[in-house]
Design an enzyme around this catalytic site. Structure first.
Site, mmCIF file in Angstrom:
data_model
loop_
_atom_site.group_PDB
_atom_site.id
_atom_site.type_symbol
_atom_site.label_atom_id
_atom_site.label_comp_id
_atom_site.label_asym_id
_atom_site.label_seq_id
_atom_site.Cartn_x
_atom_site.Cartn_y
_atom_site.Cartn_z
ATOM 1 N N ASP A 161 -1.257 -1.411 -4.307
ATOM 2 C CA ASP A 161 -2.651 -1.475 -3.965
ATOM 3 C C ASP A 161 -3.150 -0.382 -4.599
ATOM 4 O OD1 ASP A 161 -2.365 -4.023 -2.945
ATOM 5 O OD2 ASP A 161 -2.827 -3.421 -0.917
ATOM 6 N N MET A 162 -4.455 -0.049 -4.832
ATOM 7 C CA MET A 162 -4.985 1.203 -5.095
ATOM 8 C C MET A 162 -5.918 1.699 -3.649
ATOM 9 S SD MET A 162 -5.027 3.991 -7.074
ATOM 10 C CE MET A 162 -4.469 3.496 -8.421
ATOM 11 N N LYS A 200 -24.350 -1.656 -8.179
ATOM 12 C CA LYS A 200 -23.676 -2.770 -8.677
ATOM 13 C C LYS A 200 -23.738 -3.149 -9.905
ATOM 14 C CE LYS A 200 -23.522 -7.686 -7.434
ATOM 15 N NZ LYS A 200 -22.176 -8.045 -8.022
ATOM 16 N N ARG A 232 -4.146 -5.094 -11.905
ATOM 17 C CA ARG A 232 -5.062 -5.892 -11.363
ATOM 18 C C ARG A 232 -6.354 -5.231 -11.396
ATOM 19 N NH1 ARG A 232 -2.813 -6.875 -5.700
ATOM 20 N NH2 ARG A 232 -4.101 -5.266 -4.792
ATOM 21 N N GLN A 247 -9.483 0.335 -10.140
ATOM 22 C CA GLN A 247 -10.771 0.233 -9.603
ATOM 23 C C GLN A 247 -11.853 0.144 -10.656
ATOM 24 O OE1 GLN A 247 -9.685 3.119 -6.971
ATOM 25 N NE2 GLN A 247 -9.542 1.723 -5.051
ATOM 26 N N THR A 287 -11.168 -10.526 -8.095
ATOM 27 C CA THR A 287 -12.598 -10.641 -7.527
ATOM 28 C C THR A 287 -12.850 -11.857 -7.123
ATOM 29 O OG1 THR A 287 -14.772 -10.306 -8.729
ATOM 30 C CG2 THR A 287 -13.171 -11.214 -10.274
ATOM 31 N N HIS A 288 -14.049 -12.080 -6.468
ATOM 32 C CA HIS A 288 -14.730 -13.247 -6.008
ATOM 33 C C HIS A 288 -15.915 -13.369 -6.813
ATOM 34 C CE1 HIS A 288 -12.987 -11.188 -2.483
ATOM 35 N NE2 HIS A 288 -12.103 -12.480 -2.544
ATOM 36 N N LYS A 346 0.923 -1.116 -0.047
ATOM 37 C CA LYS A 346 -0.055 -0.116 -0.057
ATOM 38 C C LYS A 346 0.739 1.304 -0.063
ATOM 39 C CE LYS A 346 -4.475 -0.910 1.910
ATOM 40 N NZ LYS A 346 -4.487 -2.347 1.317
ATOM 41 N N GLY A 389 -13.304 -2.249 -6.552
ATOM 42 C CA GLY A 389 -13.300 -1.121 -5.607
ATOM 43 C C GLY A 389 -13.798 -1.138 -4.327
#
Ligand code: FAD
Length: 303
Positions: A127-128, A194, A177, A156, A223-224, A93, A181
């Site tokens: 990371d963003m 969404k 990546r 994001q 993502t999941h 980060k 977000g």
């Protein structure tokens, strides 16, 4: 609920007190193999037997003393040296490396870690964080790439600007990546529904996957959302991309069954393993992603 949880994530009083509550410490275990790096390393070795790679991230953000940033860099250097067996990547980060204090010092820290990662045949992701940091994070990333240092950056899909950012990064052969977000952003700059975030995510995949095929960039879907991943895979197939070059990363403790399924099918899967004691803000963002998890926390209050 999402907005409330993200507000809690920023609240200083809660950040100081909640980590001392035993039930909160019990609940957080679901997303962390342990607070120490040893636990993360053991988890990574276990994932490796299932053909799942690991990405290590030491929890912490918004440090206020550059000496702390230096300690973070030294820690990651040790991690890189210790994890060659598991071939893990790292994810860092910018505000944990000093971005709130000094941009050049932050760049020097990123440069040092990108070099250490290359030496260990690993890879560093940046990371963003929230939108006040987007421009500065991208500026740091571009500097790294102009120096030909291997590194990737998270973008994001909820931000309106992201398609422009991808276009600007493309000449630098980036590694991106793509995530939805995780911060509270205003509707002036971010999609809030969404379905709009998902549509933008997919449009960005359609834009980038042919570039991956032609080796002009690396793309990892962070993502999941396995339905979204399946749709993106259809774009990838249309572009002629091989399965092993279709990469997905998920967080430790979330949809592990799906991580294993995708790895078995032949996709490249990585699990981002977080560790450390500064888990408060990070954990609240995980709860905000799925408010149903709050019931899981509430259950920890019961004997
Ligand atoms: C590897 C990785 C790196 C990331 N890096 C960043 C970053 O640098 N910057 C940033 O802003 N964000 C980052 N994120 C977080 C990301 O932005 C999203 O907030 C998060 O991934 C939730 O969105 P989703 O894509 O999983 O989709 P969603 O639509 O939120 O979720 C899809 C499905 O996944 C499951 N799921 C999702 N989240 C959870 C959860 N917390 N607990 C249980 N189930 C869940 C649910 O079943 C849900 O229906 C990262 C995420 C991953 C996986």
């Amino acid at each position: 609920m999402r907005r409330f949880l993200l507000w809690c994530a920023q609240n200083r009083w809660l950040a100081t007190h909640v980590p001392r509550w035993r039930f909160a410490r019990r609940a957080v275990k679901r997303f962390l193999p342990g607070e120490g790096f040893d636990a993360a390393l053991t988890a990574a070795a276990d994932f490796r037997t299932r053909r799942i790679g690991a990405i290590f991230t030491l929890l912490g953000e918004n440090i206020t003393d550059l000496a702390d940033a230096n300690r973070v860099v030294e820690h990651y250097e040790e991690v890189l040296a210790a994890s060659t067996q598991v071939q893990a990547e790292i994810s860092v980060k910018p505000t944990q490396l000093g971005l709130d204090i000094d941009e050049d010092a932050t760049y020097a820290n990123l440069q040092r870690l990108a070099r250490a990662a290359a030496k260990a045949r690993s890879f560093m992701w940046v990371d963003m964080e929230g939108s006040p940091y987007t421009d500065r994070t991208l500026a740091l990333y571009k500097r790294l790439r102009r120096e030909d240092l291997q590194a990737g950056v998270a973008l994001q899909a909820y931000l309106h600007r992201t398609v422009g950012d991808v276009a600007e990064l493309m000449p630098l052969k980036p590694a991106i990546r793509l995530v939805k977000g995780a911060y509270a952003e205003p509707p002036e700059i971010a999609f809030t529904a969404k379905k709009d975030v998902d549509a933008n995510y997919l449009a960005l995949c359609a834009y980038m996957l042919p570039e991956v095929k032609h080796r002009r960039m690396r793309l990892v879907l962070g993502t999941h959302d396995t339905d979204l991943f399946a749709k993106a895979w259809r774009f990838a197939q249309a572009a002629g991309l091989e399965m092993s070059r279709m990469e997905i990363a998920m967080l430790y403790g979330i949809r592990t069954d799906q991580q294993m399924r995708l790895a078995r099918e032949g996709f490249t899967v990585r699990d981002l393993v977080a560790y450390g004691d500064a888990w408060y803000g990070w954990y609240l963002r995980r709860l905000a992603e799925r408010p149903a998890n709050v019931w899981f926390v509430a259950r920890q209050l019961l004997p």
